[in-house]
Design an enzyme around this catalytic site. Structure first.
Site, PDB file in Angstrom:
ATOM      1  N   HIS A  76      35.617  53.607  54.974  1.00  0.00           N
ATOM      2  CA  HIS A  76      36.618  53.300  53.946  1.00  0.00           C
ATOM      3  C   HIS A  76      36.720  51.794  53.756  1.00  0.00           C
ATOM      4  CE1 HIS A  76      39.089  57.286  53.853  1.00  0.00           C
ATOM      5  NE2 HIS A  76      37.784  57.476  53.804  1.00  0.00           N
ATOM      6  N   TYR A 204      49.514  55.224  52.093  1.00  0.00           N
ATOM      7  CA  TYR A 204      50.765  55.088  52.852  1.00  0.00           C
ATOM      8  C   TYR A 204      51.878  54.910  51.823  1.00  0.00           C
ATOM      9  CZ  TYR A 204      47.909  53.921  57.000  1.00  0.00           C
ATOM     10  OH  TYR A 204      47.002  53.934  58.039  1.00  0.00           O
ATOM     11  N   PRO A 296      52.662  54.995  64.916  1.00  0.00           N
ATOM     12  CA  PRO A 296      51.325  55.276  64.374  1.00  0.00           C
ATOM     13  C   PRO A 296      50.979  54.577  63.055  1.00  0.00           C
ATOM     14  CG  PRO A 296      52.772  57.189  64.170  1.00  0.00           C
ATOM     15  CD  PRO A 296      53.501  56.193  64.995  1.00  0.00           C
ATOM     16  N   LYS A 300      46.818  52.192  65.072  1.00  0.00           N
ATOM     17  CA  LYS A 300      46.347  51.243  66.077  1.00  0.00           C
ATOM     18  C   LYS A 300      46.240  51.793  67.497  1.00  0.00           C
ATOM     19  CE  LYS A 300      45.454  48.153  63.362  1.00  0.00           C
ATOM     20  NZ  LYS A 300      44.032  48.092  63.105  1.00  0.00           N
ATOM     21  N   TYR A 388      44.649  45.379  59.757  1.00  0.00           N
ATOM     22  CA  TYR A 388      44.252  46.792  59.630  1.00  0.00           C
ATOM     23  C   TYR A 388      42.819  47.012  60.101  1.00  0.00           C
ATOM     24  CZ  TYR A 388      44.418  51.533  57.761  1.00  0.00           C
ATOM     25  OH  TYR A 388      44.406  52.906  57.645  1.00  0.00           O
TER      26      TYR A 388
HETATM   27  P1  FAD Z   1      45.792  59.489  76.272  1.00  0.00           P
HETATM   28  O1  FAD Z   1      44.964  59.930  75.113  1.00  0.00           O
HETATM   29  O2  FAD Z   1      47.220  59.872  76.299  1.00  0.00           O
HETATM   30  O3  FAD Z   1      45.061  59.999  77.579  1.00  0.00           O
HETATM   31  C1  FAD Z   1      45.702  59.964  78.840  1.00  0.00           C
HETATM   32  C2  FAD Z   1      45.130  61.040  79.718  1.00  0.00           C
HETATM   33  O4  FAD Z   1      45.775  60.966  80.989  1.00  0.00           O
HETATM   34  C3  FAD Z   1      45.368  62.440  79.173  1.00  0.00           C
HETATM   35  O5  FAD Z   1      44.157  63.162  79.100  1.00  0.00           O
HETATM   36  C4  FAD Z   1      46.357  63.052  80.155  1.00  0.00           C
HETATM   37  O6  FAD Z   1      46.146  64.453  80.333  1.00  0.00           O
HETATM   38  C5  FAD Z   1      46.046  62.269  81.422  1.00  0.00           C
HETATM   39  N1  FAD Z   1      47.173  62.268  82.359  1.00  0.00           N
HETATM   40  C6  FAD Z   1      48.477  62.153  82.102  1.00  0.00           C
HETATM   41  N2  FAD Z   1      49.208  62.302  83.214  1.00  0.00           N
HETATM   42  C7  FAD Z   1      48.336  62.514  84.214  1.00  0.00           C
HETATM   43  C8  FAD Z   1      48.483  62.766  85.597  1.00  0.00           C
HETATM   44  N3  FAD Z   1      49.686  62.853  86.159  1.00  0.00           N
HETATM   45  N4  FAD Z   1      47.370  62.936  86.337  1.00  0.00           N
HETATM   46  C9  FAD Z   1      46.148  62.896  85.770  1.00  0.00           C
HETATM   47  N5  FAD Z   1      45.950  62.678  84.454  1.00  0.00           N
HETATM   48  C10 FAD Z   1      47.029  62.485  83.696  1.00  0.00           C
HETATM   49  N6  FAD Z   1      47.239  56.973  67.238  1.00  0.00           N
HETATM   50  C11 FAD Z   1      46.810  56.685  66.021  1.00  0.00           C
HETATM   51  O7  FAD Z   1      46.182  55.633  65.872  1.00  0.00           O
HETATM   52  N7  FAD Z   1      47.028  57.541  64.985  1.00  0.00           N
HETATM   53  C12 FAD Z   1      47.689  58.726  65.147  1.00  0.00           C
HETATM   54  O8  FAD Z   1      47.861  59.481  64.203  1.00  0.00           O
HETATM   55  C13 FAD Z   1      48.175  59.050  66.390  1.00  0.00           C
HETATM   56  N8  FAD Z   1      48.860  60.197  66.606  1.00  0.00           N
HETATM   57  C14 FAD Z   1      49.335  60.463  67.865  1.00  0.00           C
HETATM   58  C15 FAD Z   1      50.064  61.618  68.096  1.00  0.00           C
HETATM   59  C16 FAD Z   1      50.586  61.898  69.364  1.00  0.00           C
HETATM   60  C17 FAD Z   1      51.384  63.175  69.608  1.00  0.00           C
HETATM   61  C18 FAD Z   1      50.356  60.981  70.425  1.00  0.00           C
HETATM   62  C19 FAD Z   1      50.920  61.247  71.813  1.00  0.00           C
HETATM   63  C20 FAD Z   1      49.609  59.826  70.187  1.00  0.00           C
HETATM   64  C21 FAD Z   1      49.106  59.559  68.912  1.00  0.00           C
HETATM   65  N9  FAD Z   1      48.368  58.412  68.650  1.00  0.00           N
HETATM   66  C22 FAD Z   1      47.912  58.121  67.424  1.00  0.00           C
HETATM   67  C23 FAD Z   1      48.053  57.464  69.663  1.00  0.00           C
HETATM   68  C24 FAD Z   1      46.657  57.659  70.214  1.00  0.00           C
HETATM   69  O9  FAD Z   1      46.291  58.998  70.197  1.00  0.00           O
HETATM   70  C25 FAD Z   1      46.674  57.091  71.625  1.00  0.00           C
HETATM   71  O10 FAD Z   1      46.947  55.716  71.517  1.00  0.00           O
HETATM   72  C26 FAD Z   1      45.388  57.317  72.406  1.00  0.00           C
HETATM   73  O11 FAD Z   1      45.241  58.672  72.725  1.00  0.00           O
HETATM   74  C27 FAD Z   1      45.410  56.484  73.694  1.00  0.00           C
HETATM   75  O12 FAD Z   1      44.389  56.893  74.551  1.00  0.00           O
HETATM   76  P2  FAD Z   1      44.591  56.861  76.117  1.00  0.00           P
HETATM   77  O13 FAD Z   1      43.288  57.326  76.660  1.00  0.00           O
HETATM   78  O14 FAD Z   1      45.142  55.554  76.515  1.00  0.00           O
HETATM   79  O15 FAD Z   1      45.760  57.894  76.417  1.00  0.00           O
HETATM   80  C1  DHB Z   2      46.087  58.745  60.672  1.00  0.00           C
HETATM   81  C2  DHB Z   2      47.119  58.392  61.471  1.00  0.00           C
HETATM   82  C3  DHB Z   2      47.707  57.153  61.303  1.00  0.00           C
HETATM   83  O1  DHB Z   2      48.705  56.774  62.085  1.00  0.00           O
HETATM   84  C4  DHB Z   2      47.277  56.274  60.344  1.00  0.00           C
HETATM   85  O2  DHB Z   2      47.886  55.091  60.194  1.00  0.00           O
HETATM   86  C5  DHB Z   2      46.226  56.632  59.547  1.00  0.00           C
HETATM   87  C6  DHB Z   2      45.635  57.883  59.720  1.00  0.00           C
HETATM   88  C7  DHB Z   2      45.483  60.074  60.826  1.00  0.00           C
HETATM   89  O3  DHB Z   2      45.853  60.806  61.747  1.00  0.00           O
HETATM   90  O4  DHB Z   2      44.614  60.434  60.026  1.00  0.00           O
END
Ligand code: FAD
Ligand code: DHB
Length: 394
Positions: A76, A204, A296, A300, A388
């Site tokens: 994009h 957005y 979100p 980021k 962005y």
């Molecule tokens: P996570 O993906 O949370 O991974 C952490 C891992 O640690 C998980 O697999 C979990 O099972 C494990 N864990 C937790 N506790 C324990 C434990 N006690 N023992 C062992 N393992 C454990 N970001 C965006 O940019 N756009 C979005 O639309 C967006 N939507 C989101 C929606 C939700 C509901 C959430 C929660 C987050 C969203 N995010 C979004 C943020 C993005 O998904 C996260 O920033 C990203 O997943 C971070 O990756 P991570 O590996 O740091 O953490």
């Molecule tokens: C999506 C989520 C976001 O937070 C964003 O800023 C753009 C896209 C998505 O899930 O597609």
């Protein structure tokens, strides 16, 4: 009886941060053991982020998991901001020379798991009661229960990649840990639907009824979000109500192209800004959501987790391969400096694009003035665009 294993880096969490770290370290011949409380199917099925910065795409490519991303990701060159029906395109490529790639976090996780399993990575999935211990010792360890057995993994370092609710951050003594937090007074109600997106780029929208986001996962699969109250119940949002509300918030011109259908995923996520300092304590390093959360808006969260892991892998590789601890010693400071800038952007875009219950008519006019400034000033638009597409790593 406890079974004891030894490794170089014990990684807690098999989300994108933990998996990518393990993959990057494996590429340098550094051994990891990865522990997660969930199983692979659950982790791969978690629907979250959708937009990847160029730096994230580069990191995944360097890690050898970029093939499908390059084949299937949608590039994009811009996105739209929309205010009460007025749409304005932010020309990412024209303003920064860079673009972003639409590719779901589910797919990133699948690609990483596939590669780590193919390389016989040692995983403990479905672990419970995970506890990092001896963080100030030369041999820290991670203790947990797996399939009814007590396991201890002794390591040189522990990488806390266990998300916001994981045990790693909580293992840092309270007198050392400082946290900063803002909880927003609303959530995002998201749906996924097997229909072509309403527009070929993301929109957005800020509308008097609340924020809306039109996003996608592919040319046939759309992802839409609506700002909603924190107390809302998904059961009160049948698809028809969602489509009606989305149409109002996007405006009639855009809504005319909306292809509706039965959603196959629907969930509500809270919005939060959160930072924990420091991101290193003894031989424990935090990365990703374990240390920080962004709202979100601006997509980021995943990108920030990947940026942390790039810096952490560089620090650990320099330690093992070059006997150089400079990057280990400066990890927390270097990462936090970038984290705060990304927190600022996510907070600013969230503040601009949502309806806040406490906003007075003055704040509403401020939002409109900021939108008009962005649409009328190339400098203002470029500032949004450069954030962005992703700030430089350091
Ligand atoms: P996570 O993906 O949370 O991974 C952490 C891992 O640690 C998980 O697999 C979990 O099972 C494990 N864990 C937790 N506790 C324990 C434990 N006690 N023992 C062992 N393992 C454990 N970001 C965006 O940019 N756009 C979005 O639309 C967006 N939507 C989101 C929606 C939700 C509901 C959430 C929660 C987050 C969203 N995010 C979004 C943020 C993005 O998904 C996260 O920033 C990203 O997943 C971070 O990756 P991570 O590996 O740091 O953490
Ligand atoms: C999506 C989520 C976001 O937070 C964003 O800023 C753009 C896209 C998505 O899930 O597609």
């Amino acid at each position: 009886m406890t079974r004891t294993l030894r490794t170089q880096v014990a990684v807690i969490g098999a989300g994108p941060a933990g998996l990518l770290l393990s993959q990057l370290l494996a590429g340098a011949g550094i051994e990891t053991v990865v522990i997660d409380r969930k199983d692979r199917a659950y982790i791969e099925g978690r629907i979250r982020a959708g937009v990847l910065e160029q730096g994230t795409v580069d990191a995944l490519s360097e890690a050898g998991v970029g093939d499908r991303l390059h084949r299937e990701g949608l590039i994009h060159h811009g996105f739209d901001l929309c205010f009460d029906g007025d749409r304005h395109r932010i020309d990412l490529r024209g303003l920064t020379g860079k673009s972003v790639t639409v590719y779901g976090q589910t797919e990133v996780t699948k690609d990483l798991f596939e590669r780590r399993f193919a390389q016989a990575q040692q995983f403990f999935l479905g672990a419970s009661d995970t506890r990092p211990e001896g963080l100030k010792d030369t041999r820290p360890s991670v203790h947990f229960t797996h399939k009814g057995r007590q396991i201890a993994v002794e390591a040189d370092f522990i990488a806390g990649c266990d998300g916001f609710h994981g045990p790693s951050r909580q293992a840092i003594p309270p007198e050392v840990l400082r946290t900063f937090e803002r909880v927003y007074p609303f959530g995002w109600l998201g749906i996924m639907v097997e229909r072509p997106p309403v527009s070929h780029e993301l929109i957005y929208a800020n509308h008097a009824r609340g924020f809306a986001l039109a996003s996608m996962r592919s040319q046939t699969r759309s992802r839409y979000y609506l700002q909603c109250g924190m107390q809302e119940n998904i059961a009160d949002w049948p698809d028809e109500r969602f489509w009606e509300e989305l149409s109002l918030r996007l405006g009639s011109d855009t809504a005319a192209s909306l292809q509706t259908g039965a959603s196959f995923e629907k969930s509500i996520a809270p919005l939060r800004s959160f930072v924990a300092e420091p991101m290193r304590y003894g031989n424990l390093f935090l990365a990703g959501d374990a240390a920080h959360i962004v709202p979100p808006t601006g997509a980021k969260g995943l990108n920030l987790a990947v940026a942390d892991v790039r810096l952490l892998s560089r620090a650990l590789i320099a330690h093992y391969l070059d006997h150089n601890d400079h990057y280990i010693d400066t990890y927390s400071q270097a990462v936090l400096s970038r984290v705060w800038k990304v927190e600022r952007f996510s907070w600013q875009l969230s503040t601009l694009m949502h309806q806040f219950p406490e906003n007075s008519p003055f704040e509403q006019r401020m939002q409109r003035a900021e939108f008009d400034y962005i649409t009328g000033s190339e400098a203002a638009a470029r500032s949004i665009a450069e954030n962005y597409v992703g700030l430089p790593l350091e």
